[in-house]
Design a protein around this motif. Sequence first.
Motif, short mmCIF file in Angstrom:
data_model
loop_
_atom_site.label_atom_id
_atom_site.label_comp_id
_atom_site.label_asym_id
_atom_site.label_seq_id
_atom_site.Cartn_x
_atom_site.Cartn_y
_atom_site.Cartn_z
N GLN A 50 37.52 -30.09 26.57
CA GLN A 50 37.56 -28.97 25.63
C GLN A 50 36.29 -28.13 25.73
OE1 GLN A 50 40.54 -28.39 24.05
NE2 GLN A 50 40.94 -30.10 25.43
N ASP A 51 35.26 -28.67 26.36
CA ASP A 51 33.99 -27.97 26.51
C ASP A 51 34.18 -26.68 27.30
OD1 ASP A 51 31.33 -27.24 26.79
OD2 ASP A 51 30.96 -28.67 28.40
N PRO A 52 33.81 -25.52 26.77
CA PRO A 52 33.97 -24.26 27.49
C PRO A 52 33.25 -24.23 28.84
CG PRO A 52 33.46 -23.83 25.19
CD PRO A 52 33.28 -25.32 25.41
N ARG A 54 41.41 -19.82 39.36
CA ARG A 54 42.37 -19.18 38.47
C ARG A 54 42.81 -17.80 38.97
NH1 ARG A 54 38.55 -21.64 35.23
NH2 ARG A 54 39.35 -23.58 34.39
N GLY A 55 43.29 -17.76 40.18
CA GLY A 55 43.87 -16.53 40.72
C GLY A 55 42.89 -15.55 41.31
N THR A 56 41.61 -15.93 41.44
CA THR A 56 40.63 -15.06 42.08
C THR A 56 39.83 -15.86 43.10
OG1 THR A 56 38.89 -15.51 40.46
CG2 THR A 56 40.35 -13.66 40.00
N TRP A 57 39.27 -15.16 44.07
CA TRP A 57 38.33 -15.78 45.00
C TRP A 57 36.93 -15.54 44.50
CZ3 TRP A 57 39.93 -19.11 48.46
CH2 TRP A 57 41.23 -19.01 48.96
N ARG A 58 36.11 -16.58 44.52
CA ARG A 58 34.72 -16.48 44.05
C ARG A 58 33.76 -16.85 45.18
NH1 ARG A 58 35.14 -17.08 38.27
NH2 ARG A 58 37.22 -16.32 37.77
N ASP A 59 32.59 -16.23 45.16
CA ASP A 59 31.53 -16.65 46.07
C ASP A 59 30.99 -17.99 45.61
OD1 ASP A 59 31.87 -14.19 47.29
OD2 ASP A 59 30.03 -13.31 46.46
N CYS A 60 30.57 -18.83 46.56
CA CYS A 60 30.05 -20.14 46.15
C CYS A 60 28.83 -20.52 46.97
CB CYS A 60 31.12 -21.23 46.25
SG CYS A 60 31.61 -21.68 47.92
N GLU A 69 45.10 -29.01 27.88
CA GLU A 69 45.98 -29.70 26.94
C GLU A 69 45.97 -31.21 27.19
OE1 GLU A 69 47.14 -27.95 24.64
OE2 GLU A 69 47.01 -25.90 25.43
N ARG A 70 46.45 -31.95 26.20
CA ARG A 70 46.51 -33.41 26.35
C ARG A 70 47.40 -33.81 27.53
NH1 ARG A 70 48.31 -38.37 24.91
NH2 ARG A 70 46.68 -39.83 24.24
N GLU A 71 48.43 -33.02 27.80
CA GLU A 71 49.32 -33.32 28.93
C GLU A 71 48.57 -33.26 30.25
OE1 GLU A 71 50.06 -31.12 26.45
OE2 GLU A 71 51.31 -32.60 25.41
N HIS A 72 47.58 -32.36 30.34
CA HIS A 72 46.76 -32.27 31.56
C HIS A 72 45.97 -33.56 31.74
CE1 HIS A 72 46.99 -27.75 30.68
NE2 HIS A 72 47.75 -27.97 31.73
N ALA A 73 45.38 -34.05 30.65
CA ALA A 73 44.60 -35.29 30.74
C ALA A 73 45.49 -36.47 31.09
CB ALA A 73 43.87 -35.54 29.41
N ARG A 74 46.68 -36.52 30.48
CA ARG A 74 47.61 -37.62 30.76
C ARG A 74 48.04 -37.58 32.23
NH1 ARG A 74 51.50 -36.29 27.58
NH2 ARG A 74 50.69 -37.35 25.75
N GLY A 75 48.32 -36.40 32.74
CA GLY A 75 48.72 -36.28 34.14
C GLY A 75 47.60 -36.68 35.09
N TRP A 76 46.36 -36.32 34.71
CA TRP A 76 45.21 -36.66 35.56
C TRP A 76 44.99 -38.17 35.62
CZ3 TRP A 76 42.34 -35.31 39.35
CH2 TRP A 76 41.13 -35.99 39.58
N THR A 77 44.92 -38.80 34.46
CA THR A 77 44.57 -40.22 34.42
C THR A 77 45.71 -41.12 34.90
OG1 THR A 77 45.24 -40.40 32.10
CG2 THR A 77 42.92 -39.89 32.55
N ALA A 93 42.74 -24.24 31.94
CA ALA A 93 42.20 -23.66 30.70
C ALA A 93 43.30 -22.80 30.06
CB ALA A 93 40.96 -22.83 31.01
N PRO A 94 43.69 -23.10 28.85
CA PRO A 94 43.19 -24.19 27.99
C PRO A 94 43.60 -25.56 28.53
CG PRO A 94 45.09 -23.14 26.98
CD PRO A 94 44.75 -22.32 28.19
#
Length: 199
Positions: A29-31, A161-167, A44-52, A41-42
């Motif tokens: 939940q930390d921004p 999230r749909g964009t290319w970023r420099d890294c 959700e609990r379903e994301h955490a359940r799917g990950w673990t 982002a956002p």
Amino acid sequence: MEPTVLPTQRLVLRPWAPEDTDAVHLACQDPDIQRWTTVPAPYEREHARGWTGEISPAGWRQDTEYSFAVCRADSGILVGAVGLHVRGPAAYEVGYWAAKEHRGRGHTTEAVTAVSRWAFTELGAGRVEWRAEVGNAGSRAVAEKAGFRVEGVLRAALPVRGTWRDCWVGGLLPADLGLESRLPYLSAPDRGPDIGAGA
């Protein structure tokens, strides 16, 4: 690859389990985690359940990613995450996040160092790579403390999230941790500046 546990001086790095779902959901939940990592982002609990319960175990089974829950050895409390992404034969990229209330204590550096050492000694990695979006000063500080050498900026190399970023990109070699490489390393000679073919 069979899931493994890596103990360090203060931590236990272990595979994720369904029991971690609530702790992962809360941490993500930390921004800042949502801003600087590729978690949904956002979150959700379903994301955490799917990950673990699904995504992380599948990474171990399919040899695509080796993900660790980073927990304090004395209490078992989750303090962060480290993942080692398989990019090709003996090619790996590390990624990580730290729970907000546990930052600034060196836990992530300790965990990243342990996972990198494991990559060199058990997986035969010739190099572990680190990438982070330009501006992610916290990730860069951890990488540098763990011994990574920042090697430059890659343009449009990080999809977020749909964009290319420099890294930023950095590398860690076995010798940086006092380890032997499985293959000899022949570095490029220092030739000075490149000279073009014409004026």
